[in-house]
Write a protein that holds these residues in place. Structure first.
Motif, short mmCIF file in Angstrom:
data_model
loop_
_atom_site.label_atom_id
_atom_site.label_comp_id
_atom_site.label_asym_id
_atom_site.label_seq_id
_atom_site.Cartn_x
_atom_site.Cartn_y
_atom_site.Cartn_z
N THR A 272 0.65 -1.27 0.25
CA THR A 272 -0.04 -0.11 0.25
C THR A 272 1.30 1.39 0.02
O THR A 272 0.69 2.41 -0.30
CB THR A 272 -0.87 -0.42 1.73
OG1 THR A 272 0.39 -0.22 2.72
CG2 THR A 272 -2.11 -1.39 1.00
N TYR A 390 -9.25 1.55 4.83
CA TYR A 390 -10.58 0.18 5.08
C TYR A 390 -10.63 0.16 6.71
O TYR A 390 -11.00 -0.54 6.72
CB TYR A 390 -8.94 -0.97 5.85
CG TYR A 390 -7.69 -1.15 4.57
CD1 TYR A 390 -8.03 -1.75 3.67
CD2 TYR A 390 -6.29 -0.68 4.45
CE1 TYR A 390 -7.53 -2.56 2.58
CE2 TYR A 390 -5.94 -0.72 3.76
CZ TYR A 390 -6.05 -1.43 2.06
OH TYR A 390 -4.94 -1.64 1.20
N LEU A 449 -3.03 -13.25 5.56
CA LEU A 449 -2.73 -11.65 4.80
C LEU A 449 -1.59 -12.68 3.45
O LEU A 449 -0.61 -13.46 3.57
CB LEU A 449 -2.10 -10.72 5.07
CG LEU A 449 -2.46 -10.24 6.75
CD1 LEU A 449 -2.19 -10.75 7.66
CD2 LEU A 449 -1.51 -9.26 6.85
N GLU A 453 0.31 -9.06 -2.50
CA GLU A 453 -0.85 -8.45 -3.03
C GLU A 453 -2.13 -8.10 -2.12
O GLU A 453 -3.20 -7.13 -2.66
CB GLU A 453 -2.58 -9.55 -3.40
CG GLU A 453 -1.30 -10.41 -4.68
CD GLU A 453 -2.49 -11.88 -4.28
OE1 GLU A 453 -3.63 -12.07 -4.34
OE2 GLU A 453 -1.91 -13.35 -4.84
N THR A 455 -4.41 -8.77 0.35
CA THR A 455 -5.42 -9.24 0.62
C THR A 455 -5.74 -9.74 2.16
O THR A 455 -4.72 -10.52 3.18
CB THR A 455 -5.93 -10.23 0.04
OG1 THR A 455 -4.74 -10.87 -0.67
CG2 THR A 455 -5.82 -9.53 -1.62
N LYS A 457 -7.78 -11.73 5.12
CA LYS A 457 -9.41 -12.51 5.82
C LYS A 457 -8.66 -12.79 6.71
O LYS A 457 -7.88 -13.33 7.54
CB LYS A 457 -9.27 -13.79 5.37
CG LYS A 457 -9.88 -13.68 3.60
CD LYS A 457 -9.60 -14.98 2.89
CE LYS A 457 -10.45 -14.69 1.30
NZ LYS A 457 -10.36 -16.62 1.24
N ASP A 514 -13.12 -9.97 4.87
CA ASP A 514 -12.26 -10.38 4.09
C ASP A 514 -11.89 -9.19 3.23
O ASP A 514 -12.92 -8.85 2.15
CB ASP A 514 -13.49 -11.11 3.18
CG ASP A 514 -12.64 -12.08 2.04
OD1 ASP A 514 -12.03 -11.22 1.38
OD2 ASP A 514 -12.74 -13.18 0.98
N THR A 515 -10.92 -8.59 2.75
CA THR A 515 -10.40 -7.44 1.89
C THR A 515 -11.45 -5.98 2.08
O THR A 515 -11.48 -6.09 0.81
CB THR A 515 -10.63 -8.30 0.89
OG1 THR A 515 -9.29 -9.03 0.88
CG2 THR A 515 -9.42 -7.16 -0.25
#
Length: 619
Positions: A272, A390, A449, A453, A455, A457, A514-515
């Motif tokens: 990020t 987020y 994680l 990527e 992502t 969960k 979840d993302t």
């Protein structure tokens, strides 16, 4: 031009050595010793050749040929005999044949040196031993290439065995000045990395294979204005070592404000945020050898570190990231680094890390415990604003959280579990909820994680108390739809006031993330109360889309016994719907934007005959 076998062993590679401590022994064994061997062989050969310079040159080149599998050329060689000496000008060493046509290679020679000079004692030469009094190298440069499969252009040199000539070699004083090492690394995540370490100055005294020796090394990192790295201490002995990483070292490594941007190629894709500025400094006490175990103690600092989002729209404030290293141990034989009581500081926030990093240097896998007594979120947001993406838009927070977690995995998959204590944190989201400092909120979590990527969960087990809902009107509107036309607005206001605040005595439940998407089932809010007392309990089932800020909830509620009796006074026919505790259950649906959702439907719930409705709490 005279031709001879190549000479030199050199590597300064992130992929080859995970700790800077391994650089100097590698430099020494892969370059200094063979160079000394070459130059020393010439006067030794001259002594046995009865001062026939041509024969001495031929014998010296033959001696080196048995040690170094490379071609070497030099412009001029001058021998002296009172005292015994040798001087080589414009030395070049050829590239590894395997890398001769590599697409990343853009240099003619693996190694060049403008001037190499040596003087040696007379008496040891007469009995076949080499005692070098002074060895100087000036204006040298090496080119190191790491291929995508981690093979090196110095690989052939690393495989060469130490010849008998080195076993009799002693060097009283060595000095290499004005050197440079250029590294091209195809293994970098966003590579290839192209780095040049220059202004290299290497000194050591009292060298022999079976003895310890003093060393002092300095160099300039890529992008630095002046020489900013030094390593001083004691190394050796080398006699029983097979690999350069096995050379013992007891010294201090110092780095002063090394720019970090030249190393950006090693930062993985898909994060990020990426560094836009910053310098690295360190002072480490090193002891041991990198192959069997080298300990490091001291500190590492990244100053004026600035992080920016991938698209450049978000930019954090400059901050300092500091590592206080209690006692880390690198063991290349086991391909791991043990982290012992290492503290990581980001601004005013401090995190303690213990554990191990395995699979170094090629594929690091972490297995660590992390603890922080207080992480101040507002200060973290100043330096790392990217996590706002987020969180719900408009969320206001102040205060600190405590963390106790375990993490294991790599860039392809990282698992984490632990506890987050947000009791000291205040939270406010207009028209949704409020948490004041001191109100309990703990989150036990497990997460998966994929860092490359980004992502995530996760599953969170949430417990809390004294949390306030700022959308209490949802319960009033839900009850209104459930009752139909049985009550007037005034009668309804007597049961649930038109205000928007209901404070839960306790909350508990499981949430899945979840993302950007949160879901939950039977998430309980117990003892929701207004200023006049307990109003209801509630179970929430539904979802919350953080990207769209959109909610879908099914709410099951039970009016408190007191409020149920108030309702019965206005609508006695509802008595048939009372549960075994004398409370009226109802349900309703909520959907829409988080700040302005709508109640879509509502209904009273009739308990099965002879079966009490499930109890959330008694009030």
């Amino acid at each position: 031009m005279h031709k001879a076998a190549g000479c030199g062993r050199l590597a300064v590679l992130p992929a080859d050595f995970p700790e800077a401590a391994a650089i100097v022994p590698s430099l020494f064994r892969r370059f200094v010793l063979p160079t000394a061997c070459l130059c020393a062989a010439l006067p030794l050969s001259a002594a046995h050749a009865a001062v026939d310079e041509a024969q001495a040159r031929k014998a010296g080149e033959a001696a080196v040929q048995t040690v170094i599998p490379r071609k070497m050329a030099y412009k001029k060689l001058k021998l002296g005999f009172l005292p015994f000496s040798a001087r080589v000008s414009d030395l070049t060493i050829s590239e590894n044949e395997r890398f001769a046509h590599h697409p990343l290679r853009d240099w003619p020679h693996f190694y060049t040196a403008k001037d190499i000079s040596l003087t040696a004692d007379l008496l040891p030469l007469l009995i076949g031993r080499i005692s070098v009094t002074q060895l100087d190298i000036r204006d040298f440069q090496a080119n190191v290439l790491v291929d995508r499969d981690y093979t090196l252009n110095v690989g052939d040199l690393m495989q060469q065995k130490r010849g008998p000539l080195m076993s009799w070699l002693r060097i009283k004083d060595f000095h290499a000045a004005n050197g440079a090492v250029r590294v091209v690394d195809a293994t970098a995540a966003r590579g290839p990395a192209r780095l040049t370490f220059d202004d290299i100055d290497v000194r050591f005294t009292g060298f022999a294979l079976k003895d310890k020796f003093n060393l002092n090394v300095g160099l300039r990192t890529p992008g630095a204005a002046a020489r900013n790295v030094s390593l001083s201490g004691i190394a050796g002995p080398i006699l029983d070592t097979v690999r350069s990483e096995q050379v013992p070292l007891d010294g201090v490594l110092t780095v002063d404000q090394a720019p970090i941007l030249p190393f950006s190629a090693y930062i993985p894709e898909g994060l990020t945020a990426y560094p836009a500025a910053g310098t690295a400094s360190m002072q480490l006490q090193l002891k041991g050898n990198a192959w069997d175990g080298m300990s490091s103690q001291g500190g590492i600092r990244l100053d004026n570190l600035v992080l920016v989002s991938r698209d450049g729209t978000l930019r954090g404030k400059p901050f300092t990231l500091a590592l206080d290293i209690g006692r880390n141990i690198v063991t290349l034989k086991q391909q791991q680094i043990a982290l012992n009581n290492m503290a990581v500081s980001m601004g005013q926030n401090r995190l303690t890390v213990d554990g191990v990093v395995r699979g170094i240097p090629r594929r690091p896998v972490i297995d660590v415990d992390m603890r922080a007594a207080a992480i101040d979120l507002p200060s973290m947001e100043e330096i790392y604003p990217f996590f706002r993406a987020y969180l719900p838009k408009g969320l206001v927070f102040k205060g600190a959280v405590a963390l106790d977690a375990h993490a294991k995995g790599d860039m392809d998959g990282l698992g984490s579990d632990g506890t987050l204590d947000a009791g000291g944190l205040s939270l406010f989201l207009a028209d949704v909820f409020e948490k004041k400092p001191g109100a309990g909120l703990k989150v036990g979590f497990t997460a998966r994680l994929v860092p490359k990527e980004f992502t995530i969960k996760a599953r969170a087990n949430v417990t809390g108390r004294e949390l306030t809902l700022l959308n209490a009107w949802l319960f009033r509107d839900g009850l209104k739809l459930a009752l139909g036309n049985r009550l007037t607005a005034r009668q309804l206001d007597a049961v649930i006031s038109p205000g928007n605040r209901l404070t839960a005595a306790a909350v508990r439940g499981v949430m899945d993330y979840d993302t950007g998407f949160v879901s939950f089932r039977n998430f309980a809010a117990e003892g929701l109360a207004d200023s006049d007392g307990t109003v209801t309990d509630a179970l929430f089932t539904g979802s919350f889309d953080l990207n769209r800020l959109f909610v879908r909830w099914d709410v099951s509620a039970r009016l408190s016994a007191t409020r149920s009796q108030q309702l019965l006074k206005a609508a006695p026919s509802l008595a048939a719907l009372l549960d075994a505790d004398g409370r009226l259950p109802f349900r309703f649906k909520v959907e829409g934007p988080m700040d302005k959702p709508r109640v879509l439907a509502g209904a009273m719930v009739a308990p099965p005959v002879g079966t009490p409705v499930a109890v959330i709490g008694d009030h």
